[in-house]
Design a protein around this motif. Structure first.
Motif, PDB file in Angstrom:
ATOM      1  N   LYS A 134       0.840  -1.194   0.000  1.00 18.94           N
ATOM      2  CA  LYS A 134       0.000   0.000   0.000  1.00 18.94           C
ATOM      3  C   LYS A 134       0.879   1.249   0.000  1.00 18.94           C
ATOM      4  N   ILE A 135       0.513   2.216  -0.816  1.00 17.58           N
ATOM      5  CA  ILE A 135       1.273   3.465  -0.870  1.00 17.58           C
ATOM      6  C   ILE A 135       0.634   4.449   0.102  1.00 17.58           C
ATOM      7  N   GLU A 136       1.359   4.793   1.144  1.00 10.20           N
ATOM      8  CA  GLU A 136       0.855   5.764   2.121  1.00 10.20           C
ATOM      9  C   GLU A 136       0.959   7.162   1.528  1.00 10.20           C
ATOM     10  N   SER A 137      -0.029   7.991   1.803  1.00  8.20           N
ATOM     11  CA  SER A 137      -0.092   9.310   1.160  1.00  8.20           C
ATOM     12  C   SER A 137       0.929  10.300   1.709  1.00  8.20           C
ATOM     13  N   GLN A 138       1.460  10.061   2.916  1.00 11.20           N
ATOM     14  CA  GLN A 138       2.386  10.985   3.593  1.00 11.20           C
ATOM     15  C   GLN A 138       1.741  12.341   3.876  1.00 11.20           C
ATOM     16  N   LEU A 139       0.403  12.372   3.931  1.00 10.30           N
ATOM     17  CA  LEU A 139      -0.315  13.635   4.170  1.00 10.30           C
ATOM     18  C   LEU A 139      -0.491  13.885   5.668  1.00 10.30           C
ATOM     19  N   LEU A 207      -0.033  11.093  -3.222  1.00  7.97           N
ATOM     20  CA  LEU A 207       1.269  11.074  -2.565  1.00  7.97           C
ATOM     21  C   LEU A 207       1.822  12.489  -2.437  1.00  7.97           C
ATOM     22  N   TYR A 208       2.174  12.849  -1.182  1.00  7.33           N
ATOM     23  CA  TYR A 208       2.851  14.117  -0.910  1.00  7.33           C
ATOM     24  C   TYR A 208       4.327  13.812  -0.648  1.00  7.33           C
ATOM     25  N   ASP A 229      12.470   1.144 -11.657  1.00  6.46           N
ATOM     26  CA  ASP A 229      11.491   0.883 -10.597  1.00  6.46           C
ATOM     27  C   ASP A 229      11.001   2.192  -9.997  1.00  6.46           C
ATOM     28  N   PHE A 230      11.945   3.120  -9.801  1.00 10.86           N
ATOM     29  CA  PHE A 230      11.613   4.439  -9.248  1.00 10.86           C
ATOM     30  C   PHE A 230      10.612   5.164 -10.150  1.00 10.86           C
ATOM     31  N   ILE A 231      10.899   5.169 -11.455  1.00 11.17           N
ATOM     32  CA  ILE A 231      10.010   5.821 -12.420  1.00 11.17           C
ATOM     33  C   ILE A 231       8.645   5.149 -12.435  1.00 11.17           C
ATOM     34  N   HIS A 232       8.637   3.813 -12.501  1.00 11.22           N
ATOM     35  CA  HIS A 232       7.365   3.085 -12.566  1.00 11.22           C
ATOM     36  C   HIS A 232       6.525   3.312 -11.313  1.00 11.22           C
ATOM     37  N   PHE A 233       7.187   3.385 -10.160  1.00 10.81           N
ATOM     38  CA  PHE A 233       6.453   3.654  -8.918  1.00 10.81           C
ATOM     39  C   PHE A 233       5.701   4.980  -9.020  1.00 10.81           C
ATOM     40  N   TYR A 234       6.404   6.027  -9.436  1.00 10.28           N
ATOM     41  CA  TYR A 234       5.764   7.349  -9.494  1.00 10.28           C
ATOM     42  C   TYR A 234       4.708   7.439 -10.598  1.00 10.28           C
ATOM     43  N   GLN A 235       4.831   6.574 -11.608  1.00 10.27           N
ATOM     44  CA  GLN A 235       3.808   6.582 -12.662  1.00 10.27           C
ATOM     45  C   GLN A 235       2.489   5.963 -12.194  1.00 10.27           C
ATOM     46  N   LEU A 236       2.502   5.297 -11.034  1.00  7.92           N
ATOM     47  CA  LEU A 236       1.270   4.704 -10.487  1.00  7.92           C
ATOM     48  C   LEU A 236       0.412   5.729  -9.754  1.00  7.92           C
ATOM     49  N   ILE A 237       1.001   6.891  -9.429  1.00  7.25           N
ATOM     50  CA  ILE A 237       0.316   7.855  -8.573  1.00  7.25           C
ATOM     51  C   ILE A 237      -0.794   8.574  -9.347  1.00  7.25           C
ATOM     52  N   ASP A 238      -1.956   8.742  -8.677  1.00 10.12           N
ATOM     53  CA  ASP A 238      -3.070   9.498  -9.290  1.00 10.12           C
ATOM     54  C   ASP A 238      -2.932  10.990  -9.041  1.00 10.12           C
ATOM     55  N   VAL A 239      -2.463  11.346  -7.832  1.00  9.14           N
ATOM     56  CA  VAL A 239      -2.294  12.757  -7.471  1.00  9.14           C
ATOM     57  C   VAL A 239      -0.916  12.897  -6.822  1.00  9.14           C
TER      58      VAL A 239
END
Length: 475
Positions: A134-139, A207-208, A229-239
């Motif tokens: 799970k990707i935590e939003s860090q908000l 993600l913040y 992997d770094f690029i692909h991870f950030y490409q999953l983000i909606d906001v």
């Protein structure tokens, strides 16, 4: 007349154009190229896999009707995805995919395999050894719109933030860049947008991250050879919310990787939110291709809050903390601490602490003591109005003369010096400085700063002006 792929596709386009909005036609159909026509199967070339998926999801029925109209009921559509791989592989890849909803066709083989598909996607926020997909939003949920008070200084940014939160990726504010000086609420509003989106759209990945942490993660990924992997991870983000984007200044590798991530997110209708301490036009050592993308959406400036807004902020802070305070003390604090919201709230916290620890009643005298110490211990932020007054007094003229349209040499030089010191001592954008010093544009301010630098090194008398004014403004 022989039937060709081009003629069939031209006829299809005529039909499609009559049935969709002009903007949608321009975005989704103009980039398509017809490649070949074989046995009632039309092959069309599209620029990306996302492009193909979007067509299949939103326009497959329209495409089917258009194609059947041209080639009959046995018509088939084959997509050819052809694009440059932006992540370092030199070969472009081509993948042929038959259109969905065509059960009589088997998928054709990929001519060149798509590389870099990792079975296990690396999440840079996960501590090694701990399984967490799970990707935590860090908000920070404490930063929300309820406690971000609206005033003239932040109305545009707040309204744009609310619009984005209601429809992420679906407004023209993409990216949304919020800029302004220290302590004016950039980070607060960035978190507030994310918190609101998570509340309204729990299924979206928000993600913040600070630009500094993003850069550290990127450097780490290069060291460990996990850049993709770094690029692909950030490409999953909606906001994606990136705070203090000016930190990318001079970091060409980070800027390059962010450029690719930004493009992917923007093309896929994802929302990007950025904060900065300066407007795009004032950013140094940021690549032009990135700056141009920062300007695609909306740049909203947070300015120093006016007196009424400062009073509202103090009252809101006291209400949230369950503390009562007389109006004359609230107004005194708001009147004397003008620079930013963070200092204002800090002064109130100090006042409450002094009162409770020393068991003293909150009086105007106590407020004066706290404000005096607070202002003394806090680096004073010089205002543009104050700079204009100091420069005008030094040259024995009125501020209105300094701001006037006259081209007299000594007045022009005074005006240029005011612009130079406004850029040096404040966080205001060039456009904001120009607007406040005689309604000039940012190019005039830039020219003024260069002129002052040049004259300082060639003209002894002018250098003395700069030295004298620097002392006066640094007191």
């Amino acid at each position: 007349m022989s039937v060709t792929a081009q003629s069939v596709w031209d006829n299809c386009l005529s039909f499609i154009k009559d049935n969709i909005q002009p903007q949608a036609y321009k975005t989704w159909f103009e980039p398509i190229k017809p490649v070949k026509l074989t046995n009632k199967a039309l092959s069309i070339q599209v620029p990306s896999k996302f492009f193909y998926e979007w067509l299949e999801e939103h326009y497959v029925k329209l495409l089917k009707v258009a194609l059947v109209k041209e080639l009959g009921n046995t018509a088939r559509l084959v997509y050819i995805i052809k694009m440059e791989n932006t992540y370092g592989n030199k070969k472009p890849f081509t993948e042929k995919i038959p259109s969905a909803n065509r059960s009589n066709v088997k998928a054709q083989e990929v001519d060149v395999p798509i590389k870099n598909k990792s079975p296990e996607l690396k999440n840079p926020f996960v501590i090694p050894g701990i399984r967490n997909v799970k990707i935590e939003s860090q908000l920070n949920p404490n930063y929300n719109f309820d406690n971000f008070l609206e005033g003239d200084s932040n109305r545009l940014a707040r309204s744009a933030g609310m619009a984005v939160a209601n429809k992420p990726g679906g407004t023209s504010f993409n990216p949304l860049l919020i800029f302004g000086g220290v302590g004016l609420g950039k980070t607060h509003i960035a978190h507030a947008i994310g918190v609101e989106i998570k509340d309204k759209y729990p299924e979206k990945t928000v993600l913040y991250i600070s630009a500094e942490k993003f850069t550290q993660q990127y450097i780490e990924s290069v060291k460990k050879n996990t850049r993709n992997d770094f690029i692909h991870f950030y490409q999953l983000i909606d906001v994606l919310i990136i705070d203090d984007v000016q930190f990318f200044s001079g970091k060409s590798g980070t800027q390059d990787v962010f450029f690719h991530i930004f493009n992917h997110l923007h093309q896929n209708g994802k929302q990007v939110i950025l904060t900065s301490d300066k407007a795009p036009v004032d950013m140094q050592d940021i690549e032009q291709r990135l700056l141009s993308r920062f300007k695609w959406g909306l740049s909203a400036e947070l300015q120093t809050p006016d007196f009424e807004t400062r009073v509202s902020i103090v009252k809101n802070k006291l209400y949230r903390d369950g503390v009562e305070m007389p109006d004359d003390i609230i107004e005194y604090v708001a009147k004397n601490i003008k620079s930013n919201v963070r200092e204002l709230e800090g002064a109130i916290i100090s006042l409450i602490a002094q009162s409770s620890f020393n068991k003293k009643e909150v009086t105007i005298d106590l407020a004066k003591q706290v404000v005096e110490k607070f202002v003394k211990n806090t680096k004073r932020e010089v205002s543009i109005d104050y700079i204009q007054k100091v420069v005008s007094d030094y040259f024995q003229m009125d501020v209105s003369t300094l701001q006037s349209k006259t081209r007299k040499r000594h007045i022009v030089q005074a005006r240029q010096l005011a612009m130079f010191f406004a850029k040096k001592f404040t966080k205001a954008s060039l456009a904001s400085i120009g607007s406040q010093i005689g309604k000039r544009d940012h190019a005039t301010v830039l020219h003024a700063c260069k002129t002052v630098d040049n004259l300082s090194s060639t003209d002894k008398q002018f250098r003395k002006y700069v030295e004298d004014l620097t002392k006066k403004l640094s007191l």
